[in-house]
Design an enzyme around this catalytic site. Sequence first.
Site, mmCIF file in Angstrom:
data_model
loop_
_atom_site.group_PDB
_atom_site.id
_atom_site.type_symbol
_atom_site.label_atom_id
_atom_site.label_comp_id
_atom_site.label_asym_id
_atom_site.label_seq_id
_atom_site.Cartn_x
_atom_site.Cartn_y
_atom_site.Cartn_z
ATOM 1 N N LYS A 1 0.829 -1.210 0.000
ATOM 2 C CA LYS A 1 0.000 0.000 0.000
ATOM 3 C C LYS A 1 0.864 1.262 0.000
ATOM 4 C CE LYS A 1 -3.260 2.950 0.376
ATOM 5 N NZ LYS A 1 -4.000 3.353 -0.825
ATOM 6 N N CYS B 1 -2.734 10.755 2.598
ATOM 7 C CA CYS B 1 -2.116 9.533 2.069
ATOM 8 C C CYS B 1 -0.702 9.789 1.561
ATOM 9 C CB CYS B 1 -2.992 8.957 0.945
ATOM 10 S SG CYS B 1 -4.638 8.440 1.493
#
Length: 449
Positions: A222, A276
Site C-alpha cells: 500500500k 495519504c
Amino acid sequence: MLADLLKKGELTVAVYGLGYVGMALSAAWALAGAKVIGVDIDQAKVDKLNSGTVEYLEKDVVEVLTAAVKNGKFTATTDGVVASIRSHVKIVAVPIYLKKSATAIDVDFSALASAVKSIGAGLKKGDLVIIESSVPPGTTEEVVKPILEGASGLVAEEDFYLAYSPQRIMVGHALKDIVENYPKIIAGVGPKSAEIAAGLYKHIARKGVIILESPREAEFEKLLEGVYRDVNIALANEMARLANALGISFKRAREAANSQPYSHVHKPGSGVGGNCIPVYPYFLMWTAAKYGIELPLTRLARLINERQPEEIAFSALRAMLKHGINPATAKITILGLAFRGDVDDVRESPTYYIITTLLKAGIKPTQIVVHDPYVKRDQLLAKWGVTLTQDLESAVKDAEILIVSTDHSVYKIEASKLLKLMKHPVIVDARGVLIPDAEIYSIDSGKWP
C-alpha cells in the site's frame, strides 16, 4: 463460514472509523447484503447517520447508506465494544497520524490502538478482524495482534482470524474503487485468516482478490503505491521548472513522453495534499530507520513536494512585481482549498502552505480570498482571518492576481472569463487547469513568472 452468512444476508460487519474510507466501506458491505454497524467517536456524526442524514460527496454512497438506514441494515454507534460483540467481522479504517518535530518523526498509533482495544473487548471465537488503515509495515502483527489477544484472551489464527487489506480508493469514486475498479489485496496472519478474508472479499470486489504472503508485505504494498506517486510528482514539479526556464511546454513534452509505454510522467502542481501520499513516505522512512536503512530518494521527493506551495507563492509574488502590482495592497484570490479536484477534503492541502508563505511575506489575511465550491467552512482560514467563499464571481471580481491551486472541474473554463472580472489581468495557474485562451502563467506551458 462467514461467506455463507453473507450469502444468506445474516452477516454483521462493524466498520471502525466513519471518515472518507469508512463510509465507502460501509456502503460496499451494505450493498453486498451485510448488516453494517458504523463506529465513530463523533457523537454528532453518529446521531446524523442514525436519523438518516448521510453527508458524503459521492451520490452512490449516500443512496446506499440512506436506504440501509431505512431498512435497518445500517446503524451507527460510539460504542466500539458493543459493535464488536454484535458483529462477525470488524473492519478498522481509522487514521494513523504522524508526530513531526524539527528533529524527529514518530507515528501515532493511538486511534488504531483505541479501536482495536474495543474490538478485543467484544471479540468472539470465529470472528474476523481486518485492518484497512494505511500503516507502517509490521503494524498488524506487532501492534494490532498483541492488543487483540491481550484484550480478548483469544489467540489469532486459532480462535479468531486477523488480516490486513489496504484500502485502495480515491475520494470521488471510492465505492466504485472498492466494488468495481481494483482487485482487493489480502494478507492474513496465517493461511486460515487469509482464506476467510479473501472468501468474503470475493463477494465485494468484482476484480477479484490478490493474496500476499504476510500482512507486512500487504502493508508495504500500500505504501509503495503512494510513494511511487510522490516521487513521480516530485519529478514532474522539478522538470516543469526546467521546462519553464527553457520556455518550452512541459505539457506537450509530457504527453509526447507518455506515448512511449514505459513512461508514466505525472502532472506538476501546487503540491501534494491529503492524508495519504504526504504521509506514506514518512511511514517508510520511519520503518527503514529501525533497520538502519536510509531512503534518500524518498526523502528528497518529499522535500521537493513540500516546498512546492512555497514555490507557487513566490511565483505569484514575482508576477505581481513584474506587472507593477503592489503586493502589500493587492487583492489575492486563490481558487481551490481542497487538496484535489472535485472533493471537499482539505487535509494537508497545498493551499494552506501557499497562504502561510504569503502571510510570512507580509501579505495581510484580509487581502486573501479563497474560493472552493465544495468546502463550505474552514476553521483554519477563519482563525487566520482569510475569507472563504463559494461565489466564484465575487471571489474573482477586482482581484489583482489569481492563483489556481486546485483542479476542480468548475475551473476548467476560459481564462478570459476570469480576466474580465479582475482589476489586473494576472493569473498564475499552478494546476494547468484553465483553458488558456488569453495570456496567463500556467505551470506546464513554458510561461511562468
